[in-house]
Design a protein around this motif. Structure first.
Motif, PDB file in Angstrom:
ATOM      1  N   UNK A 174     -27.079  11.590  28.631  1.00  0.00           N
ATOM      2  CA  UNK A 174     -27.720  10.280  28.785  1.00  0.00           C
ATOM      3  C   UNK A 174     -26.938   9.371  29.741  1.00  0.00           C
ATOM      4  N   UNK A 175     -25.857   9.888  30.288  1.00  0.00           N
ATOM      5  CA  UNK A 175     -25.000   9.105  31.202  1.00  0.00           C
ATOM      6  C   UNK A 175     -25.751   8.796  32.507  1.00  0.00           C
ATOM      7  N   UNK A 176     -25.625   7.569  32.969  1.00  0.00           N
ATOM      8  CA  UNK A 176     -26.307   7.158  34.205  1.00  0.00           C
ATOM      9  C   UNK A 176     -25.307   6.526  35.174  1.00  0.00           C
ATOM     10  N   UNK A 177     -25.818   6.235  36.359  1.00  0.00           N
ATOM     11  CA  UNK A 177     -25.013   5.562  37.383  1.00  0.00           C
ATOM     12  C   UNK A 177     -24.401   4.265  36.846  1.00  0.00           C
ATOM     13  N   UNK A 178     -25.139   3.582  36.011  1.00  0.00           N
ATOM     14  CA  UNK A 178     -24.646   2.306  35.456  1.00  0.00           C
ATOM     15  C   UNK A 178     -23.408   2.531  34.577  1.00  0.00           C
ATOM     16  N   UNK A 179     -23.359   3.688  33.900  1.00  0.00           N
ATOM     17  CA  UNK A 179     -22.168   4.010  33.112  1.00  0.00           C
ATOM     18  C   UNK A 179     -20.987   4.361  34.020  1.00  0.00           C
ATOM     19  N   UNK A 180     -21.302   5.003  35.144  1.00  0.00           N
ATOM     20  CA  UNK A 180     -20.250   5.499  36.041  1.00  0.00           C
ATOM     21  C   UNK A 180     -19.584   4.396  36.855  1.00  0.00           C
ATOM     22  N   UNK A 181     -20.369   3.410  37.269  1.00  0.00           N
ATOM     23  CA  UNK A 181     -19.883   2.463  38.282  1.00  0.00           C
ATOM     24  C   UNK A 181     -18.646   1.651  37.886  1.00  0.00           C
ATOM     25  N   UNK A 182     -18.539   1.162  36.644  1.00  0.00           N
ATOM     26  CA  UNK A 182     -17.317   0.397  36.334  1.00  0.00           C
ATOM     27  C   UNK A 182     -16.036   1.204  36.561  1.00  0.00           C
ATOM     28  N   UNK A 183     -16.020   2.469  36.205  1.00  0.00           N
ATOM     29  CA  UNK A 183     -14.845   3.315  36.435  1.00  0.00           C
ATOM     30  C   UNK A 183     -14.618   3.598  37.910  1.00  0.00           C
ATOM     31  N   UNK A 184     -15.710   3.805  38.628  1.00  0.00           N
ATOM     32  CA  UNK A 184     -15.595   4.047  40.079  1.00  0.00           C
ATOM     33  C   UNK A 184     -15.030   2.809  40.770  1.00  0.00           C
ATOM     34  N   UNK A 185     -15.538   1.636  40.388  1.00  0.00           N
ATOM     35  CA  UNK A 185     -15.059   0.386  40.994  1.00  0.00           C
ATOM     36  C   UNK A 185     -13.650   0.027  40.489  1.00  0.00           C
ATOM     37  N   UNK A 186     -13.310   0.472  39.291  1.00  0.00           N
ATOM     38  CA  UNK A 186     -12.029   0.107  38.697  1.00  0.00           C
ATOM     39  C   UNK A 186     -10.950   1.144  38.966  1.00  0.00           C
ATOM     40  N   UNK A 187     -10.917   2.195  38.167  1.00  0.00           N
ATOM     41  CA  UNK A 187      -9.806   3.160  38.261  1.00  0.00           C
ATOM     42  C   UNK A 187      -9.784   3.888  39.606  1.00  0.00           C
ATOM     43  N   UNK A 188     -10.958   4.124  40.206  1.00  0.00           N
ATOM     44  CA  UNK A 188     -10.979   4.855  41.476  1.00  0.00           C
ATOM     45  C   UNK A 188     -10.781   3.917  42.673  1.00  0.00           C
ATOM     46  N   UNK A 190     -39.596  17.325  52.141  1.00  0.00           N
ATOM     47  CA  UNK A 190     -39.671  16.107  51.330  1.00  0.00           C
ATOM     48  C   UNK A 190     -38.640  15.109  51.836  1.00  0.00           C
ATOM     49  N   UNK A 191     -38.908  13.844  51.575  1.00  0.00           N
ATOM     50  CA  UNK A 191     -37.979  12.794  51.978  1.00  0.00           C
ATOM     51  C   UNK A 191     -37.185  12.324  50.761  1.00  0.00           C
ATOM     52  N   UNK A 192     -35.857  12.259  50.929  1.00  0.00           N
ATOM     53  CA  UNK A 192     -35.022  11.720  49.853  1.00  0.00           C
ATOM     54  C   UNK A 192     -33.781  11.077  50.459  1.00  0.00           C
ATOM     55  N   UNK A 193     -33.386   9.976  49.875  1.00  0.00           N
ATOM     56  CA  UNK A 193     -32.116   9.328  50.222  1.00  0.00           C
ATOM     57  C   UNK A 193     -31.263   9.401  48.957  1.00  0.00           C
ATOM     58  N   UNK A 194     -30.274  10.312  48.962  1.00  0.00           N
ATOM     59  CA  UNK A 194     -29.523  10.537  47.713  1.00  0.00           C
ATOM     60  C   UNK A 194     -28.644   9.351  47.326  1.00  0.00           C
ATOM     61  N   UNK A 195     -28.460   8.403  48.230  1.00  0.00           N
ATOM     62  CA  UNK A 195     -27.686   7.217  47.852  1.00  0.00           C
ATOM     63  C   UNK A 195     -28.516   6.232  47.028  1.00  0.00           C
ATOM     64  N   UNK A 196     -29.805   6.559  46.846  1.00  0.00           N
ATOM     65  CA  UNK A 196     -30.712   5.707  46.066  1.00  0.00           C
ATOM     66  C   UNK A 196     -31.266   6.530  44.905  1.00  0.00           C
ATOM     67  N   UNK A 197     -30.830   6.188  43.670  1.00  0.00           N
ATOM     68  CA  UNK A 197     -31.222   7.030  42.530  1.00  0.00           C
ATOM     69  C   UNK A 197     -32.734   7.049  42.317  1.00  0.00           C
ATOM     70  N   UNK A 198     -33.409   5.963  42.673  1.00  0.00           N
ATOM     71  CA  UNK A 198     -34.870   5.949  42.520  1.00  0.00           C
ATOM     72  C   UNK A 198     -35.541   6.944  43.446  1.00  0.00           C
ATOM     73  N   UNK A 199     -34.951   7.146  44.611  1.00  0.00           N
ATOM     74  CA  UNK A 199     -35.478   8.129  45.558  1.00  0.00           C
ATOM     75  C   UNK A 199     -35.309   9.545  44.999  1.00  0.00           C
ATOM     76  N   UNK A 200     -34.194   9.776  44.303  1.00  0.00           N
ATOM     77  CA  UNK A 200     -33.966  11.092  43.669  1.00  0.00           C
ATOM     78  C   UNK A 200     -34.975  11.325  42.548  1.00  0.00           C
ATOM     79  N   UNK A 201     -35.178  10.317  41.720  1.00  0.00           N
ATOM     80  CA  UNK A 201     -36.155  10.432  40.627  1.00  0.00           C
ATOM     81  C   UNK A 201     -37.543  10.760  41.189  1.00  0.00           C
ATOM     82  N   UNK A 202     -37.929  10.052  42.236  1.00  0.00           N
ATOM     83  CA  UNK A 202     -39.246  10.251  42.863  1.00  0.00           C
ATOM     84  C   UNK A 202     -39.394  11.690  43.375  1.00  0.00           C
TER      85      UNK A 202
END
Lengths: 200, 200
Positions: free
Chosen positions: B73-87, A36-48
């Motif tokens: 229910x946590x998603x990438x959108x929840x994670x990114x502010x902390x990754x861009x900020x504190x990390x 299968x093809x997946x790019x883990x840096x793209x969350x939509x690719x993981x969902x697919x």
């Protein structure tokens, strides 16, 4: 078990796949190779990918890397691909994949020796590995339905010596057999929330 | 010494500032308060701050936080502010700030107990703290001109109990005096590449 190996065509991934195939159904995934093809840096690719798989019993990730290079000229632009790939990519595999994993299933992520013993020029990778280790500790407390999660933290594996040995002067090589065993322990054993360190 | 405290108006930062003021020139910075304005999630804002400061002897960061909330229910959108900020924000303070720090100067970043002992709902913060700890280990090997770097990893400080105590049931409170001392040890001492843990 039905086992997904993301990065299953890589140096470590293909050895895990080979070791598991006698007893399990193995599906490999990767950016440019695998079943299968997946790019883990793209969350939509993981969902697919997970929507196509529907259900799996174990998810292993050996994909993703980070920047190696001069600390003194390293910038955010150098860091971001690794953060989006090996770090956030592995986190998303769990956060998204948990909806598709069987009761008593498992996740096995990959960190690495750099979290504790960083190499010169390896700060970006060290940071990512440290993040993955703590993500695994925390996730093990949260996952439901007896799903387990561990990280394998390999040293420089012997199969990578020719390609990457010059980046790790003085590092002892990790035998591939021991590295593969750590993944098998995570998948078939009962360990949970462990950083399985394969270095000395 | 001329000491910059990013987050110097926060719960921990203002206590460090108060302790240091008798002996040192202290400059506080923050998004909405302090002697200077900086948003560490924006690298251009960090560059601007250091260009105004020109040179400092010690850079402390107590700013930045991460997502607390339901793992499921946590998603990438929840994670990114902390990754861009504190990390990434703390990483950029070092990667950019190293051009502006004196010989034998120091950086002191802030991680936290969650790296090793994550709280329920605290996976995002745990991950960031683990990243910062490994970043510090690696950076200590790389910094030139005898510049040092350490992380202070506090538990829940007693001054935060009222606001955040409900997030950390069963966690022992870290005395503020011990937390402040860890920053002073990093700034005025000789320790380098240490994770100064203030919890038990």
């Amino acid at each position: 078990m039905k086992i997904l190996i993301v990065g299953g065509s890589g140096t470590i991934g293909r050895k895990i796949a080979a070791a598991l195939k006698a007893k399990h159904e193995v599906i490999t995934a990767g950016r440019n190779s695998g079943d299968m093809t997946v790019d883990i840096s793209d969350k939509n690719s993981i969902v697919k990918m997970f929507e196509e798989l529907k259900q799996i019993d174990a998810c292993v990730c050996t994909a993703g890397t980070g920047f190696y290079g001069d600390y003194h000229t390293m910038t955010e632009e150098d860091l971001m691909p690794g953060i989006k790939g090996k770090m956030l990519g592995q986190m998303n595999l769990v956060l998204i994949g948990k909806r598709f994993i069987s009761k008593e299933g498992s996740f096995t992520l990959t960190s690495g020796i750099a979290a504790e013993q960083p190499a010169k020029n390896g700060t970006a990778v060290a940071t990512i590995n440290g993040a993955i280790n703590s993500f695994v500790l925390a996730s093990a407390q949260e996952l439901k339905n007896d799903v387990r999660i561990n990280a394998v933290s390999p040293g420089l594996v012997e199969d990578s010596f020719e390609k990457y040995g010059n980046l790790f002067p003085g590092y002892n090589l990790a035998p591939m057999k021991k590295v593969v065993n750590a993944y098998i322990l995570s998948i078939e054993g009962a360990v949970n929330g462990k950083i399985l360190k394969v270095y000395s």
